[in-house]
Design a protein around this motif. Structure first.
Motif, PDB file in Angstrom:
ATOM      1  N   ALA A  61      27.477  46.128  11.804  1.00  0.00           N
ATOM      2  CA  ALA A  61      26.809  44.896  12.233  1.00  0.00           C
ATOM      3  C   ALA A  61      26.001  45.139  13.508  1.00  0.00           C
ATOM      4  CB  ALA A  61      27.837  43.785  12.457  1.00  0.00           C
ATOM      5  N   VAL A  62      26.555  45.891  14.437  1.00  0.00           N
ATOM      6  CA  VAL A  62      25.846  46.209  15.686  1.00  0.00           C
ATOM      7  C   VAL A  62      24.607  47.041  15.393  1.00  0.00           C
ATOM      8  CG1 VAL A  62      26.010  47.493  17.866  1.00  0.00           C
ATOM      9  CG2 VAL A  62      27.863  45.957  17.168  1.00  0.00           C
ATOM     10  N   VAL A  63      24.741  48.042  14.543  1.00  0.00           N
ATOM     11  CA  VAL A  63      23.595  48.886  14.184  1.00  0.00           C
ATOM     12  C   VAL A  63      22.502  48.031  13.540  1.00  0.00           C
ATOM     13  CG1 VAL A  63      22.824  50.736  12.640  1.00  0.00           C
ATOM     14  CG2 VAL A  63      24.881  51.041  14.019  1.00  0.00           C
ATOM     15  N   CYS A  64      22.874  47.143  12.631  1.00  0.00           N
ATOM     16  CA  CYS A  64      21.887  46.267  11.983  1.00  0.00           C
ATOM     17  C   CYS A  64      21.197  45.360  13.003  1.00  0.00           C
ATOM     18  CB  CYS A  64      22.552  45.428  10.898  1.00  0.00           C
ATOM     19  SG  CYS A  64      22.996  46.382   9.431  1.00  0.00           S
ATOM     20  N   ALA A  65      21.948  44.809  13.942  1.00  0.00           N
ATOM     21  CA  ALA A  65      21.355  43.936  14.958  1.00  0.00           C
ATOM     22  C   ALA A  65      20.366  44.707  15.834  1.00  0.00           C
ATOM     23  CB  ALA A  65      22.454  43.303  15.814  1.00  0.00           C
ATOM     24  N   VAL A  66      20.756  45.891  16.265  1.00  0.00           N
ATOM     25  CA  VAL A  66      19.876  46.710  17.109  1.00  0.00           C
ATOM     26  C   VAL A  66      18.622  47.105  16.338  1.00  0.00           C
ATOM     27  CG1 VAL A  66      19.680  48.950  18.265  1.00  0.00           C
ATOM     28  CG2 VAL A  66      21.708  47.540  18.621  1.00  0.00           C
ATOM     29  N   LEU A  67      18.776  47.505  15.098  1.00  0.00           N
ATOM     30  CA  LEU A  67      17.606  47.882  14.294  1.00  0.00           C
ATOM     31  C   LEU A  67      16.706  46.684  14.011  1.00  0.00           C
ATOM     32  CD1 LEU A  67      19.139  50.468  11.813  1.00  0.00           C
ATOM     33  CD2 LEU A  67      17.657  50.901  13.779  1.00  0.00           C
ATOM     34  N   SER A  68      17.269  45.508  13.854  1.00  0.00           N
ATOM     35  CA  SER A  68      16.455  44.308  13.654  1.00  0.00           C
ATOM     36  C   SER A  68      15.570  44.043  14.859  1.00  0.00           C
ATOM     37  CB  SER A  68      17.334  43.083  13.396  1.00  0.00           C
ATOM     38  OG  SER A  68      18.041  43.231  12.205  1.00  0.00           O
ATOM     39  N   VAL A  69      16.140  44.163  16.046  1.00  0.00           N
ATOM     40  CA  VAL A  69      15.359  43.980  17.276  1.00  0.00           C
ATOM     41  C   VAL A  69      14.296  45.059  17.393  1.00  0.00           C
ATOM     42  CG1 VAL A  69      15.481  44.002  19.802  1.00  0.00           C
ATOM     43  CG2 VAL A  69      17.200  42.753  18.474  1.00  0.00           C
ATOM     44  N   ALA A  70      14.654  46.301  17.094  1.00  0.00           N
ATOM     45  CA  ALA A  70      13.692  47.402  17.175  1.00  0.00           C
ATOM     46  C   ALA A  70      12.528  47.188  16.211  1.00  0.00           C
ATOM     47  CB  ALA A  70      14.387  48.730  16.888  1.00  0.00           C
ATOM     48  N   ILE A  71      12.806  46.739  15.004  1.00  0.00           N
ATOM     49  CA  ILE A  71      11.743  46.488  14.030  1.00  0.00           C
ATOM     50  C   ILE A  71      10.851  45.348  14.497  1.00  0.00           C
ATOM     51  CG2 ILE A  71      11.303  45.632  11.694  1.00  0.00           C
ATOM     52  CD1 ILE A  71      13.806  47.262  10.831  1.00  0.00           C
ATOM     53  N   TYR A  72      11.445  44.310  15.031  1.00  0.00           N
ATOM     54  CA  TYR A  72      10.669  43.181  15.555  1.00  0.00           C
ATOM     55  C   TYR A  72       9.728  43.640  16.668  1.00  0.00           C
ATOM     56  CZ  TYR A  72       9.677  38.601  17.571  1.00  0.00           C
ATOM     57  OH  TYR A  72       9.054  37.487  18.045  1.00  0.00           O
ATOM     58  N   VAL A  73      10.248  44.463  17.570  1.00  0.00           N
ATOM     59  CA  VAL A  73       9.429  44.970  18.680  1.00  0.00           C
ATOM     60  C   VAL A  73       8.327  45.880  18.149  1.00  0.00           C
ATOM     61  CG1 VAL A  73       9.476  46.481  20.719  1.00  0.00           C
ATOM     62  CG2 VAL A  73      11.226  44.708  20.420  1.00  0.00           C
ATOM     63  N   LEU A  74       8.645  46.756  17.210  1.00  0.00           N
ATOM     64  CA  LEU A  74       7.642  47.662  16.658  1.00  0.00           C
ATOM     65  C   LEU A  74       6.539  46.916  15.903  1.00  0.00           C
ATOM     66  CD1 LEU A  74       9.901  50.592  15.436  1.00  0.00           C
ATOM     67  CD2 LEU A  74       8.283  50.618  17.340  1.00  0.00           C
ATOM     68  N   LEU A  75       6.867  45.773  15.334  1.00  0.00           N
ATOM     69  CA  LEU A  75       5.857  44.977  14.647  1.00  0.00           C
ATOM     70  C   LEU A  75       5.047  44.117  15.612  1.00  0.00           C
ATOM     71  CD1 LEU A  75       7.782  43.808  11.457  1.00  0.00           C
ATOM     72  CD2 LEU A  75       5.944  45.499  11.601  1.00  0.00           C
ATOM     73  N   GLY A  76       5.326  44.235  16.879  1.00  0.00           N
ATOM     74  CA  GLY A  76       4.576  43.492  17.893  1.00  0.00           C
ATOM     75  C   GLY A  76       5.008  42.052  18.009  1.00  0.00           C
ATOM     76  N   GLY A  77       6.166  41.726  17.541  1.00  0.00           N
ATOM     77  CA  GLY A  77       6.679  40.373  17.669  1.00  0.00           C
ATOM     78  C   GLY A  77       6.065  39.385  16.695  1.00  0.00           C
ATOM     79  N   ARG A  78       5.362  39.871  15.691  1.00  0.00           N
ATOM     80  CA  ARG A  78       4.742  38.995  14.688  1.00  0.00           C
ATOM     81  C   ARG A  78       5.715  38.768  13.537  1.00  0.00           C
ATOM     82  NH1 ARG A  78       0.597  43.115  14.813  1.00  0.00           N
ATOM     83  NH2 ARG A  78       1.460  43.633  12.795  1.00  0.00           N
ATOM     84  N   PRO A  79       5.747  37.573  13.003  1.00  0.00           N
ATOM     85  CA  PRO A  79       6.564  37.346  11.811  1.00  0.00           C
ATOM     86  C   PRO A  79       5.964  38.113  10.626  1.00  0.00           C
ATOM     87  CG  PRO A  79       5.837  35.248  12.763  1.00  0.00           C
ATOM     88  CD  PRO A  79       5.169  36.338  13.523  1.00  0.00           C
ATOM     89  N   ALA A  80       6.794  38.428   9.661  1.00  0.00           N
ATOM     90  CA  ALA A  80       6.330  39.161   8.486  1.00  0.00           C
ATOM     91  C   ALA A  80       5.251  38.369   7.765  1.00  0.00           C
ATOM     92  CB  ALA A  80       7.494  39.447   7.541  1.00  0.00           C
ATOM     93  N   GLY A  81       4.181  39.032   7.364  1.00  0.00           N
ATOM     94  CA  GLY A  81       3.088  38.393   6.634  1.00  0.00           C
ATOM     95  C   GLY A  81       2.028  37.783   7.530  1.00  0.00           C
ATOM     96  N   ALA A  82       2.275  37.729   8.835  1.00  0.00           N
ATOM     97  CA  ALA A  82       1.269  37.160   9.746  1.00  0.00           C
ATOM     98  C   ALA A  82       0.189  38.186   9.984  1.00  0.00           C
ATOM     99  CB  ALA A  82       1.909  36.745  11.058  1.00  0.00           C
ATOM    100  N   GLY A  83      -1.013  37.760  10.036  1.00  0.00           N
ATOM    101  CA  GLY A  83      -2.117  38.689  10.171  1.00  0.00           C
ATOM    102  C   GLY A  83      -2.619  38.763  11.528  1.00  0.00           C
TER     103      GLY A  83
END
Length: 83
Positions: A61-83
């Motif tokens: 669960a901790v690994v998933c939470a950390v990776l979720s934050v990392a993915i969000y940061v790598l995507l620049g804080g944009r929601p999925a599908g936002a252009g």
């Protein structure tokens, strides 16, 4: 041979105990201790397995939470599908 195919029966070692318990076979390990110790031994083994799985699940669960934050940061804080 008992338990999962390919696993060895309980041989009295801690490794054998772990293999038997992971294979779902407590009959071998429970036949070793004296009868008056078997209830306590059963509690020890089953709680140990439960505690180990809880640790694995919390770590996952901790690994998933950390990776979720990392993915969000790598995507620049944009929601999925936002252009």
């Amino acid at each position: 041979m008992s338990g999962v195919s390919g696993s060895r029966p309980y041989d009295g070692t801690s490794r054998g105990l772990a293999n038997s318990v992971n294979a779902g076979d407590l009959s071998g390990p429970l036949s070793r201790p004296p009868a008056h110790l078997r209830p306590d031994f059963t509690v020890l083994v089953t709680h140990g397995l439960t505690d180990a799985w809880q640790t694995v699940l919390w770590a996952s669960a901790v690994v998933c939470a950390v990776l979720s934050v990392a993915i969000y940061v790598l995507l620049g804080g944009r929601p999925a599908g936002a252009g």
